[in-house]
Design an enzyme around this catalytic site. Structure first.
Site, PDB file in Angstrom:
ATOM      1  N   LYS A  42      -0.494   4.214   4.988  1.00  0.00           N
ATOM      2  CA  LYS A  42       0.293   3.790   6.118  1.00  0.00           C
ATOM      3  C   LYS A  42       1.145   2.568   5.804  1.00  0.00           C
ATOM      4  CE  LYS A  42      -3.851   4.901   8.712  1.00  0.00           C
ATOM      5  NZ  LYS A  42      -4.989   4.285   9.452  1.00  0.00           N
ATOM      6  N   GLU A  98       6.490   2.105  -1.585  1.00  0.00           N
ATOM      7  CA  GLU A  98       5.163   1.504  -1.430  1.00  0.00           C
ATOM      8  C   GLU A  98       5.320   0.102  -0.839  1.00  0.00           C
ATOM      9  OE1 GLU A  98       2.234   1.678  -0.876  1.00  0.00           O
ATOM     10  OE2 GLU A  98       1.027   1.965  -2.673  1.00  0.00           O
ATOM     11  N   ASP A  99       4.268  -0.357  -0.176  1.00  0.00           N
ATOM     12  CA  ASP A  99       4.316  -1.702   0.411  1.00  0.00           C
ATOM     13  C   ASP A  99       4.095  -2.797  -0.633  1.00  0.00           C
ATOM     14  OD1 ASP A  99       1.680  -0.869   0.039  1.00  0.00           O
ATOM     15  OD2 ASP A  99       0.978  -1.501   2.015  1.00  0.00           O
ATOM     16  N   ASP A 102      -0.496  -3.793  -6.724  1.00  0.00           N
ATOM     17  CA  ASP A 102      -1.498  -4.777  -7.099  1.00  0.00           C
ATOM     18  C   ASP A 102      -1.938  -4.475  -8.537  1.00  0.00           C
ATOM     19  OD1 ASP A 102      -3.396  -6.824  -6.376  1.00  0.00           O
ATOM     20  OD2 ASP A 102      -4.897  -5.284  -6.041  1.00  0.00           O
ATOM     21  N   PHE A 151      -4.284 -12.542  -0.507  1.00  0.00           N
ATOM     22  CA  PHE A 151      -4.233 -11.346   0.331  1.00  0.00           C
ATOM     23  C   PHE A 151      -3.186 -11.520   1.416  1.00  0.00           C
ATOM     24  CE2 PHE A 151      -5.630  -7.857   2.940  1.00  0.00           C
ATOM     25  CZ  PHE A 151      -5.932  -6.925   1.970  1.00  0.00           C
TER      26      PHE A 151
END
Ligand code: IMP
Ligand code: MG
Length: 178
Positions: A42, A98-99, A102, A151
């Site tokens: 999402k 993609e957001d 990582d 984060f």
């Protein structure tokens, strides 16, 4: 919600400017191509929706949901496709949206899947890149910002499914996730 944010990293305006810049580059690069944007749900939904509106070309849109096994805050090299694309990727110029990247494990695997399915080309557009955490060699053609290893939430990115609807991107207070 706003009280849980330690620091705002990118404002709504920073985001808009960067998305416009990326959209212009993609428009230039894909002018004679057969563009298929694959949005990774999402997290990438907000970025992808803004980005695709700033690509001034015909394009097709599809969605995938991919889960990467691992701990709550770190992915592994094993992915499973929860929801696959509806459109065929064969002979398409695939742009995976993609957001945040990582370790790179998820996108590394997904790029391979698209190549195996005989896409003409496969590139990645990510809004954020946590470069220092990378575990695999991954070429990212379109990247918004490189960010340090904290984060982040907002603009689609979550912690335990919350904060996705923040219109900006910020660091989550450490006491909330450690
Ligand atoms: P990778 O396989 O380690 O590159 O994992 C990338 C995925 O992990 C992203 O699509 C996000 O869903 C998630 N992720 C990694 N870092 C963050 C973060 O700081 N905030 C929110 N989600 C993150
Ligand atoms: Mg994600």
């Amino acid at each position: 919600m706003h009280n849980d944010i330690e620091k705002v990293l990118f404002t709504k305006e920073d985001i808009e400017n960067k998305v416009r810049e990326l959209g212009a580059k993609i428009t230039e690069d894909y002018i004679d191509k057969n563009l298929l944007c694959i949005v990774i749900l999402k997290g990438a939904m907000f970025f992808a929706s803004d980005l695709m509106k700033s690509i001034d070309l015909p394009l097709d849109i599809d969605f995938m949901i991919v889960s990467s096994y691992g701990s709550e805050t770190e992915s592994s090299g094993v992915i499973s496709i929860i929801k696959d694309t509806e459109l065929d990727v064969i002979d398409r110029d695939v742009l995976i949206i993609e957001d945040i990247i990582d370790t790179g494990n998820t996108l590394n695997k997904l790029t391979q899947v698209m190549k195996d399915r005989k896409a003409s080309s496969v590139e990645i557009a990510t809004f954020l890149d946590k470069k220092e955490r990378r575990l695999v060699d991954l070429y990212i053609k379109y990247s918004g910002f490189v960010v340090p290893d904290y984060f982040v939430v907002g603009y689609g990115m979550d912690f335990n499914e919350k904060y996705r609807n923040l219109p900006y991107i910020g660091y989550l207070k450490k006491e909330l996730y450690s």
